[in-house]
Write a protein that holds these residues in place. Structure first.
Motif, short mmCIF file in Angstrom:
data_model
loop_
_atom_site.label_atom_id
_atom_site.label_comp_id
_atom_site.label_asym_id
_atom_site.label_seq_id
_atom_site.Cartn_x
_atom_site.Cartn_y
_atom_site.Cartn_z
N CYS A 173 0.85 -1.19 0.00
CA CYS A 173 0.00 0.00 0.00
C CYS A 173 0.89 1.25 0.00
N ILE A 174 0.63 2.14 -0.93
CA ILE A 174 1.46 3.33 -1.12
C ILE A 174 0.63 4.59 -0.89
N SER A 175 1.11 5.44 0.01
CA SER A 175 0.49 6.75 0.21
C SER A 175 1.29 7.82 -0.52
N HIS A 176 0.57 8.77 -1.09
CA HIS A 176 1.13 9.89 -1.85
C HIS A 176 1.12 11.10 -0.91
N VAL A 177 2.29 11.44 -0.35
CA VAL A 177 2.33 12.43 0.73
C VAL A 177 3.27 13.58 0.39
N PHE A 187 9.83 1.86 3.25
CA PHE A 187 10.48 0.76 3.96
C PHE A 187 9.82 -0.56 3.59
N ALA A 188 8.48 -0.56 3.58
CA ALA A 188 7.73 -1.78 3.25
C ALA A 188 8.00 -2.23 1.82
N LEU A 189 8.02 -1.28 0.89
CA LEU A 189 8.27 -1.61 -0.51
C LEU A 189 9.68 -2.19 -0.69
N THR A 190 10.65 -1.61 -0.02
CA THR A 190 12.02 -2.10 -0.13
C THR A 190 12.13 -3.53 0.39
N ARG A 191 11.42 -3.83 1.49
CA ARG A 191 11.43 -5.20 2.01
C ARG A 191 10.75 -6.15 1.02
N ALA A 192 9.68 -5.69 0.39
CA ALA A 192 9.00 -6.52 -0.61
C ALA A 192 9.95 -6.84 -1.77
N ILE A 193 10.75 -5.87 -2.17
CA ILE A 193 11.70 -6.11 -3.27
C ILE A 193 12.75 -7.11 -2.85
N TRP A 194 13.12 -7.13 -1.58
CA TRP A 194 14.05 -8.15 -1.08
C TRP A 194 13.44 -9.54 -1.28
N GLY A 238 11.56 -14.65 -5.59
CA GLY A 238 10.77 -14.53 -6.81
C GLY A 238 9.35 -14.02 -6.61
N ALA A 239 9.13 -13.23 -5.57
CA ALA A 239 7.79 -12.72 -5.28
C ALA A 239 7.33 -11.74 -6.35
N LYS A 240 6.03 -11.70 -6.54
CA LYS A 240 5.41 -10.70 -7.41
C LYS A 240 4.91 -9.56 -6.55
N ILE A 241 5.17 -8.32 -6.97
CA ILE A 241 4.81 -7.15 -6.17
C ILE A 241 3.82 -6.27 -6.93
N THR A 242 2.69 -6.01 -6.29
CA THR A 242 1.72 -5.03 -6.78
C THR A 242 1.65 -3.90 -5.78
N VAL A 243 1.69 -2.67 -6.28
CA VAL A 243 1.51 -1.51 -5.40
C VAL A 243 0.13 -0.93 -5.65
N VAL A 244 -0.49 -0.40 -4.59
CA VAL A 244 -1.84 0.14 -4.70
C VAL A 244 -1.91 1.48 -3.98
N ASP A 262 -0.58 -13.13 -0.48
CA ASP A 262 0.00 -13.82 0.66
C ASP A 262 0.44 -12.83 1.73
N LEU A 263 0.93 -11.69 1.28
CA LEU A 263 1.47 -10.68 2.19
C LEU A 263 1.00 -9.31 1.75
N ILE A 264 0.42 -8.57 2.69
CA ILE A 264 0.01 -7.19 2.43
C ILE A 264 0.86 -6.30 3.32
N LEU A 265 1.65 -5.43 2.70
CA LEU A 265 2.57 -4.57 3.42
C LEU A 265 2.11 -3.11 3.34
N ALA A 266 2.34 -2.39 4.41
CA ALA A 266 2.06 -0.94 4.43
C ALA A 266 2.96 -0.32 5.48
N GLY A 267 3.12 0.98 5.41
CA GLY A 267 3.78 1.67 6.50
C GLY A 267 2.84 1.74 7.69
N LYS A 268 3.40 1.88 8.88
CA LYS A 268 2.55 1.91 10.08
C LYS A 268 1.64 3.12 10.09
N GLU A 269 2.01 4.19 9.37
CA GLU A 269 1.19 5.40 9.27
C GLU A 269 1.69 6.21 8.10
N SER A 270 0.90 7.19 7.68
CA SER A 270 1.35 8.12 6.66
C SER A 270 1.94 9.35 7.34
#
Length: 248
Positions: free
Chosen positions: A6-10, A41-48, A54-60, A109-117
Motif C-alpha cells: 500500500c502506497i500513500s502519496h504524501v 520501507f515496506a516496498l524495499t522489504r518486498a523487493i528483497w 521470486g515474489a510478485k509485487i503489486t503496489v496500490v 500472501d502478504l500485504i505490506l504498508a507503512g505503520k502510518e502516513s
C-alpha cells in the motif's frame, strides 16, 4: 509469493505547508509529493522478497491522477504492477475499505504498508484492513522473514521488542528497521524506462461513506527563540526554568 504494498502519496517533509478556503483545505500549490517514507520501507522489504524468493509485487494507492508519478516511482524501484483506485482518500476507513475490496478479489500472501502516513499520522489503515479481511495483523514491524507460509516478525512494544510467528495471508505495518535507510532503492534510468511499460490499472472506487470529515486545519505554534546559557551558570538555568519555562 504474491505481495501487495500500500502506497500513500504524501507531501515531502521539507515542503512549506499552507491552507486555503478559510483553512478548510490543504494548498498543494508548490508542494512536492513523494512515497510515504514508512511505505518505502515496506516496498524495499518486498523487493528483497522479490529478489530472494521470486515474489510478485503489486503496489496500490487510493488517489486521483496526481498520485500516478508516485506509483510510477514505485514501479521504477522494482514493483511489477500498480493499481490506482480513483478516489480522493477522504479518511482512513474509506482508504482501508477500498484496498480491502481489491484483496477480496485476488489472494495476496502478504500485504505490506507503512505503520502510518507522514501527513495525517492516523496509524489506522492496516489495522482496519485486517479487521475487514479477517486476517492476522502485526503493527510497528521492524524485522520480517517469510519461509513458505510461515511469517517471523519482530515489532516494537513499550519498553522493548516482541518476536511473533504467524501464517500467511497476513498484513504487516512496517517502519524503520524493517530495512535501513541506506538500503532504500533509488530508481535508476533502466528502472524508469521499464516503469513506463509496466501496467498501471485505474479502478473505480466502491461505494463507501467516509466516517470522518475535516472541519479545518491550523498550523502548529512557532517555536520560541532558543536561549543559550553558559554551561557553568547553573543558577541562571534554574531561574529560567522556574520563572520563564515554569517547569520547576
Amino acid at each position: 509469493m504474491n505481495i501487495l504494498v500500500c502506497i500513500s502519496h504524501v507531501p515531502d517533509t521539507t515542503s512549506k505547508i499552507n491552507f486555503k478556503e478559510e483553512s478548510t483545505a490543504f494548498d498543494t500549490n508548490g508542494v512536492q509529493f513523494v512515497i510515504n517514507p514508512y511505505d518505502e520501507f515496506a516496498l524495499t522489504r518486498a523487493i528483497w522478497f522479490q529478489e530472494k524468493q521470486g515474489a510478485k509485487i503489486t503496489v496500490v494507492n487510493v488517489g486521483d491522477a496526481s498520485s500516478e508519478p508516485t506509483l510510477r516511482k514505485a514501479l521504477a524501484i522494482g514493483a511489477d504492477e500498480a493499481i490506482r483506485i480513483d478516489a480522493k482518500p477522504t479518511d482512513g476507513f474509506f482508504v482501508a475499505q477500498q484496498i480491502a475490496e481489491i484483496c477480496k478479489k485476488e489472494r495476496y500472501d502478504l500485504i505490506l504498508a507503512g505503520k502510518e502516513s507522514s501527513d495525517y499520522n492516523g496509524e489506522m489503515v492496516p489495522g482496519l484492513m485486517a479487521s475487514l479481511l479477517d486476517i492476522d495483523f502485526i503493527n510497528a514491524c521492524t524485522q520480517l522473514e517469510i519461509e513458505n507460509e510461515t511469517v517471523t516478525a519482530t515489532r516494537e512494544i513499550d519498553g522493548g521488542s516482541e518476536s511473533l510467528t504467524a501464517k500467511t495471508p497476513i498484513i504487516i505495518a512496517g517502519q524503520k528497521g524493517m530495512v535501513e535507510e541506506k538500503d532504500l532503492k533509488i530508481p535508476n534510468m533502466r528502472g524508469i524506462m521499464m516503469a513506463r511499460k509496466k501496467p498501471l490499472t485505474v479502478l473505480e472506487a466502491t461505494h463507501c461513506s467516509a466516517h470522518t470529515q475535516i472541519d479545518s486545519f491550523e498550523k502548529s505554534e512557532e517555536k520560541s527563540a532558543c536561549k543559550m546559557i553558559d554551561a557553568n551558570n547553573i543558577d541562571e538555568l534554574i531561574e529560567l526554568l522556574h520563572k520563564e519555562a515554569k517547569v520547576i
